[in-house]
Scaffold this motif. Sequence first.
Motif, PDB file in Angstrom:
ATOM      1  N   HIS A 243     -35.124 -18.403   1.336  1.00 54.50           N
ATOM      2  CA  HIS A 243     -36.052 -19.696   0.189  1.00 54.50           C
ATOM      3  C   HIS A 243     -36.082 -19.462  -0.572  1.00 54.50           C
ATOM      4  CE1 HIS A 243     -38.746 -23.628  -0.462  1.00 54.50           C
ATOM      5  NE2 HIS A 243     -37.603 -23.366  -1.383  1.00 54.50           N
ATOM      6  N   ILE A 244     -34.960 -19.494  -1.869  1.00 61.08           N
ATOM      7  CA  ILE A 244     -35.204 -18.831  -2.973  1.00 61.08           C
ATOM      8  C   ILE A 244     -35.536 -19.988  -4.076  1.00 61.08           C
ATOM      9  CG2 ILE A 244     -33.486 -18.262  -5.239  1.00 61.08           C
ATOM     10  CD1 ILE A 244     -31.548 -17.024  -2.846  1.00 61.08           C
ATOM     11  N   VAL A 245     -36.531 -20.026  -4.702  1.00 60.07           N
ATOM     12  CA  VAL A 245     -37.191 -20.546  -5.897  1.00 60.07           C
ATOM     13  C   VAL A 245     -36.923 -19.923  -7.473  1.00 60.07           C
ATOM     14  CG1 VAL A 245     -39.642 -21.993  -6.429  1.00 60.07           C
ATOM     15  CG2 VAL A 245     -38.703 -21.184  -4.202  1.00 60.07           C
ATOM     16  N   ASP A 246     -36.822 -21.269  -8.091  1.00 61.32           N
ATOM     17  CA  ASP A 246     -36.534 -20.942  -9.249  1.00 61.32           C
ATOM     18  C   ASP A 246     -38.332 -20.369  -9.778  1.00 61.32           C
ATOM     19  OD1 ASP A 246     -35.817 -20.975 -11.715  1.00 61.32           O
ATOM     20  OD2 ASP A 246     -34.707 -22.519 -12.336  1.00 61.32           O
ATOM     21  N   LEU A 247     -38.168 -19.929 -10.349  1.00 61.85           N
ATOM     22  CA  LEU A 247     -39.996 -19.774 -11.156  1.00 61.85           C
ATOM     23  C   LEU A 247     -40.217 -19.993 -12.482  1.00 61.85           C
ATOM     24  CD1 LEU A 247     -42.284 -19.113  -9.285  1.00 61.85           C
ATOM     25  CD2 LEU A 247     -42.367 -16.872 -10.149  1.00 61.85           C
ATOM     26  N   ALA A 248     -38.366 -20.402 -13.237  1.00 61.54           N
ATOM     27  CA  ALA A 248     -38.734 -20.612 -14.376  1.00 61.54           C
ATOM     28  C   ALA A 248     -37.347 -21.024 -14.848  1.00 61.54           C
ATOM     29  CB  ALA A 248     -38.412 -19.384 -15.600  1.00 61.54           C
ATOM     30  N   PRO A 249     -38.082 -22.893 -14.109  1.00 61.42           N
ATOM     31  CA  PRO A 249     -36.844 -23.969 -14.868  1.00 61.42           C
ATOM     32  C   PRO A 249     -36.862 -24.640 -16.248  1.00 61.42           C
ATOM     33  CG  PRO A 249     -39.047 -24.626 -13.686  1.00 61.42           C
ATOM     34  CD  PRO A 249     -39.404 -23.412 -13.534  1.00 61.42           C
ATOM     35  N   PHE A 250     -35.710 -24.943 -16.369  1.00 62.33           N
ATOM     36  CA  PHE A 250     -35.479 -25.263 -17.519  1.00 62.33           C
ATOM     37  C   PHE A 250     -36.078 -26.417 -18.311  1.00 62.33           C
ATOM     38  CE2 PHE A 250     -31.292 -23.047 -16.494  1.00 62.33           C
ATOM     39  CZ  PHE A 250     -30.719 -22.169 -17.185  1.00 62.33           C
ATOM     40  N   ASP A 251     -36.487 -26.968 -17.188  1.00 61.13           N
ATOM     41  CA  ASP A 251     -37.290 -28.578 -18.075  1.00 61.13           C
ATOM     42  C   ASP A 251     -38.923 -27.613 -17.524  1.00 61.13           C
ATOM     43  OD1 ASP A 251     -38.383 -30.499 -18.310  1.00 61.13           O
ATOM     44  OD2 ASP A 251     -36.860 -31.849 -17.071  1.00 61.13           O
ATOM     45  N   VAL A 257     -43.290 -25.960  -7.198  1.00 60.68           N
ATOM     46  CA  VAL A 257     -43.961 -25.920  -5.698  1.00 60.68           C
ATOM     47  C   VAL A 257     -43.754 -27.756  -5.232  1.00 60.68           C
ATOM     48  CG1 VAL A 257     -46.244 -26.256  -5.439  1.00 60.68           C
ATOM     49  CG2 VAL A 257     -46.172 -24.606  -6.870  1.00 60.68           C
ATOM     50  N   ALA A 258     -43.504 -28.441  -6.209  1.00 59.88           N
ATOM     51  CA  ALA A 258     -42.792 -29.458  -5.323  1.00 59.88           C
ATOM     52  C   ALA A 258     -41.638 -29.599  -4.805  1.00 59.88           C
ATOM     53  CB  ALA A 258     -43.189 -30.626  -6.545  1.00 59.88           C
ATOM     54  N   GLN A 259     -40.623 -29.089  -5.535  1.00 61.46           N
ATOM     55  CA  GLN A 259     -39.508 -29.157  -5.488  1.00 61.46           C
ATOM     56  C   GLN A 259     -38.651 -28.108  -4.457  1.00 61.46           C
ATOM     57  OE1 GLN A 259     -37.191 -27.383  -8.508  1.00 61.46           O
ATOM     58  NE2 GLN A 259     -36.869 -29.210  -9.422  1.00 61.46           N
ATOM     59  N   ALA A 260     -40.028 -26.402  -3.961  1.00 62.04           N
ATOM     60  CA  ALA A 260     -40.491 -25.903  -2.070  1.00 62.04           C
ATOM     61  C   ALA A 260     -40.356 -26.560  -1.372  1.00 62.04           C
ATOM     62  CB  ALA A 260     -40.602 -24.797  -2.932  1.00 62.04           C
ATOM     63  N   LYS A 261     -41.386 -27.874  -1.869  1.00 64.37           N
ATOM     64  CA  LYS A 261     -42.012 -28.277  -0.936  1.00 64.37           C
ATOM     65  C   LYS A 261     -41.290 -29.397  -0.350  1.00 64.37           C
ATOM     66  CE  LYS A 261     -47.601 -27.997  -1.218  1.00 64.37           C
ATOM     67  NZ  LYS A 261     -48.308 -28.386  -2.190  1.00 64.37           N
ATOM     68  N   ALA A 262     -40.373 -30.246  -0.893  1.00 61.67           N
ATOM     69  CA  ALA A 262     -39.304 -30.963  -1.281  1.00 61.67           C
ATOM     70  C   ALA A 262     -38.180 -30.525   0.036  1.00 61.67           C
ATOM     71  CB  ALA A 262     -38.645 -31.610  -2.255  1.00 61.67           C
ATOM     72  N   ILE A 263     -37.650 -28.765   0.102  1.00 58.06           N
ATOM     73  CA  ILE A 263     -36.677 -28.820   0.335  1.00 58.06           C
ATOM     74  C   ILE A 263     -37.139 -28.075   1.805  1.00 58.06           C
ATOM     75  CG2 ILE A 263     -35.677 -25.707   0.631  1.00 58.06           C
ATOM     76  CD1 ILE A 263     -34.274 -27.396  -1.503  1.00 58.06           C
ATOM     77  N   VAL A 264     -38.494 -28.073   2.346  1.00 60.81           N
ATOM     78  CA  VAL A 264     -39.029 -27.648   3.450  1.00 60.81           C
ATOM     79  C   VAL A 264     -38.728 -29.369   4.507  1.00 60.81           C
ATOM     80  CG1 VAL A 264     -40.784 -26.743   4.672  1.00 60.81           C
ATOM     81  CG2 VAL A 264     -40.128 -25.363   2.485  1.00 60.81           C
ATOM     82  N   VAL A 302     -48.187 -18.883  -5.217  1.00 60.17           N
ATOM     83  CA  VAL A 302     -48.169 -18.783  -3.703  1.00 60.17           C
ATOM     84  C   VAL A 302     -49.487 -19.402  -2.719  1.00 60.17           C
ATOM     85  CG1 VAL A 302     -48.684 -17.114  -1.931  1.00 60.17           C
ATOM     86  CG2 VAL A 302     -47.083 -16.458  -3.318  1.00 60.17           C
ATOM     87  N   LYS A 303     -50.340 -19.446  -3.938  1.00 56.49           N
ATOM     88  CA  LYS A 303     -51.351 -20.372  -2.981  1.00 56.49           C
ATOM     89  C   LYS A 303     -51.706 -21.925  -3.323  1.00 56.49           C
ATOM     90  CE  LYS A 303     -56.315 -21.114  -4.600  1.00 56.49           C
ATOM     91  NZ  LYS A 303     -57.183 -20.946  -5.945  1.00 56.49           N
ATOM     92  N   ARG A 304     -50.192 -22.223  -4.492  1.00 58.02           N
ATOM     93  CA  ARG A 304     -49.993 -24.145  -4.858  1.00 58.02           C
ATOM     94  C   ARG A 304     -49.420 -24.543  -3.667  1.00 58.02           C
ATOM     95  NH1 ARG A 304     -47.728 -24.955  -9.753  1.00 58.02           N
ATOM     96  NH2 ARG A 304     -47.594 -27.326  -8.977  1.00 58.02           N
ATOM     97  N   PHE A 305     -48.961 -23.529  -2.494  1.00 66.21           N
ATOM     98  CA  PHE A 305     -47.426 -23.390  -2.031  1.00 66.21           C
ATOM     99  C   PHE A 305     -47.640 -23.267  -0.479  1.00 66.21           C
ATOM    100  CE2 PHE A 305     -43.421 -22.408  -0.091  1.00 66.21           C
ATOM    101  CZ  PHE A 305     -42.429 -23.915   0.409  1.00 66.21           C
ATOM    102  N   LYS A 306     -49.304 -22.267  -0.368  1.00 71.97           N
ATOM    103  CA  LYS A 306     -50.055 -22.256   0.965  1.00 71.97           C
ATOM    104  C   LYS A 306     -48.569 -21.232   1.609  1.00 71.97           C
ATOM    105  CE  LYS A 306     -53.118 -26.847   0.547  1.00 71.97           C
ATOM    106  NZ  LYS A 306     -53.148 -28.314   1.057  1.00 71.97           N
ATOM    107  N   TRP A 307     -48.489 -20.986   1.087  1.00 79.41           N
ATOM    108  CA  TRP A 307     -47.520 -19.820   1.762  1.00 79.41           C
ATOM    109  C   TRP A 307     -47.890 -18.589   2.604  1.00 79.41           C
ATOM    110  CZ3 TRP A 307     -42.470 -20.378   3.786  1.00 79.41           C
ATOM    111  CH2 TRP A 307     -43.126 -19.120   4.679  1.00 79.41           C
ATOM    112  N   LYS A 308     -47.584 -18.218   3.729  1.00 79.42           N
ATOM    113  CA  LYS A 308     -48.965 -17.020   4.701  1.00 79.42           C
ATOM    114  C   LYS A 308     -47.435 -15.881   5.214  1.00 79.42           C
ATOM    115  CE  LYS A 308     -52.941 -19.419   5.905  1.00 79.42           C
ATOM    116  NZ  LYS A 308     -53.581 -20.224   6.372  1.00 79.42           N
ATOM    117  N   GLY A 309     -46.704 -16.162   4.470  1.00 78.77           N
ATOM    118  CA  GLY A 309     -44.833 -15.404   5.493  1.00 78.77           C
ATOM    119  C   GLY A 309     -44.744 -13.983   4.113  1.00 78.77           C
ATOM    120  N   PRO A 310     -43.360 -13.904   4.691  1.00 79.77           N
ATOM    121  CA  PRO A 310     -43.765 -12.342   3.336  1.00 79.77           C
ATOM    122  C   PRO A 310     -43.318 -13.095   1.845  1.00 79.77           C
ATOM    123  CG  PRO A 310     -42.465 -12.251   5.503  1.00 79.77           C
ATOM    124  CD  PRO A 310     -43.046 -13.857   5.752  1.00 79.77           C
ATOM    125  N   VAL A 311     -43.122 -12.854   0.217  1.00 77.70           N
ATOM    126  CA  VAL A 311     -42.982 -13.294  -0.770  1.00 77.70           C
ATOM    127  C   VAL A 311     -42.147 -11.923  -1.222  1.00 77.70           C
ATOM    128  CG1 VAL A 311     -43.179 -13.887  -2.303  1.00 77.70           C
ATOM    129  CG2 VAL A 311     -44.637 -14.910  -0.421  1.00 77.70           C
TER     130      VAL A 311
END
Length: 356
Positions: A243-251, A257-264, A302-311
């Motif tokens: 799951h590839i996440v853009d950590l520095a969006p242009f906008d 975090v909201a985008q990552a949750k939407a994908i999941v 990671v805290k807001r996404f509540k992710w506990k897997g590999p990062v």
Amino acid sequence: MKFVDEAFIDIAAGDGGNGCVSFRHEKYKEFGGPNGGDGGRGGHVFAVADPNLNTLVDYRYSRRHEAKRGEHGMGSDMFGAAGTDITLKMPVGTIITDAETGEVLYELLNPGEVITIAKGGDGGFGNMRFKSAINRAPRQKTPGWPGEKKNLKLELKVLADVGLLGMPNAGKSTFITAVSNARPKIADYPFTTLHPNLGVVRVGPEQSFVVADIPGLIEGASEGAGLGHQFLRHLQRTRLLLHIVDLAPFDDAVDPVAQAKAIVNELKKYDQQLYNKPRWLVLNKLDMVPADEREARVKDFVKRFKWKGPVFEISALTREGCEPLIHAIFRHVQSEQRTENEPVEVDPRFAGDAPA
């Protein structure tokens, strides 16, 4: 070449040839007897997995495929010739389904694999088959059997070890370009990837795995937004999802975090089994984040996404962090392969009945 991963075809194997009624007629030869031959069988329809193909586009515009019927039997004990078979070349990973019932009939998983998808009809019997001690001059014959006819749905699911998942412009194409031999289109606008791309990642001598990059998924894809779910099928045979996440969006108004949750959430709506696959979080575009802010931003995500897997923290553009990631992926894929190839334990009481 246009990428097509679904097609519908009609196939028909050849009918068998009819048997023949004939008698031997020669001067000065009494009681010649029957000599009508059998009809030839109809042609079969085969499918072969061709590793050089990666699309079903040939079957989008050529729907009907028929094999030749067998020739009829003839006199002088001559049997009819068998009908010519036809072979349909399909990409590795093609699933062949009955279009009417939805039943999965075959799967082409190995390069060069050949299967029979429609059998030709047997030829009919000529009258020489019916000769007996009490029936010296039979006039019976049988018609040829009809060949199988099917309406089929072809669906291509690419075979890859690792699948890339993420929003448009998350850096999936840049990542697959950085680590593999694939060269997909890369641009600064969304949906530059319009069809799946495969790349082979070489970790060392005789050590490699295959990565699949699919078009970006957006919120509402289950309702048809963006390119919808039509390409998610290509992730169903993978062993691992990144799951590839853009950590520095242009906008600045966009929340990663909201985008990552939407994908999941969209992944879960599409297929529960796909949602349950091993999934690693890859935070991309760290080169766009100041060095003194990276650690805090990663921890906050990671805290807001509540992710506990590999990062994993990477920059696909500068290849920073890519090397440890691909080595970790290879170890995971290798362990999965070993698990799949482990022999099944057989109860000693039934060891004699187990297949060799």
